[in-house]
Design an enzyme around this catalytic site. Structure first.
Site, PDB file in Angstrom:
ATOM      1  N   CYS A  28       1.148  -1.338  -0.171  1.00 26.63           N
ATOM      2  CA  CYS A  28       0.479   0.287   0.156  1.00 26.63           C
ATOM      3  C   CYS A  28       0.728   1.153  -0.589  1.00 26.63           C
ATOM      4  O   CYS A  28       1.368   1.523   1.192  1.00 26.63           O
ATOM      5  CB  CYS A  28      -1.073  -0.161   0.994  1.00 26.63           C
ATOM      6  SG  CYS A  28      -1.522   1.391   1.656  1.00 26.63           S
ATOM      7  N   CYS A  31      -0.293   3.632   2.928  1.00 27.47           N
ATOM      8  CA  CYS A  31       0.172   3.128   4.106  1.00 27.47           C
ATOM      9  C   CYS A  31       1.950   3.452   4.791  1.00 27.47           C
ATOM     10  O   CYS A  31       2.315   4.188   5.241  1.00 27.47           O
ATOM     11  CB  CYS A  31       0.347   1.991   4.331  1.00 27.47           C
ATOM     12  SG  CYS A  31      -1.670   0.856   4.572  1.00 27.47           S
TER      13      CYS A  31
END
Length: 105
Positions: A28, A31
């Site tokens: 991600c 993230c």
């Protein structure tokens, strides 16, 4: 930040201490953007235990808790859900801190 190892650990932590679960995944990109700011956030909000939850390892838990976007945050105090900051959008340090500031302690 500690890393969640079992679903049982999730339920134990949620029931027994002020905790913020950060749902994330290695792939991600949003993230990864917030990873460098998390130590400062953890330091500023030391009343909470912060736990990283790998979405790919705990997909059933994500479904159970309606976590469909990452990065997302789910907080518990006194055994109850205290708040959630759940979306697929990139989150800024200011947004995360505002979320945490408004949680009941």
């Amino acid at each position: 930040m500690r890393t969640l190892t079992t679903t049982e650990e999730f339920h134990e932590l949620a029931a027994n201490k002020p905790v913020v679960f950060m749902f994330t995944a290695g792939w991600c990109p949003d993230c990864r953007v917030i990873d460098p700011i998390m130590p400062d956030i953890e330091s500023s909000f030391s009343d909470f235990t912060f736990v990283s939850v790998d979405r790919d390892n705990f997909i059933d838990l994500c479904i159970e808790k309606d976590i469909y976007g990452i990065p997302s945050f789910l907080a518990y105090t006194n055994g109850n859900e205290a708040g959630r900051f759940v979306s697929k959008d990139r989150k800024t340090q200011e947004e995360i801190e505002a979320f945490l500031t408004n949680l009941p302690k």
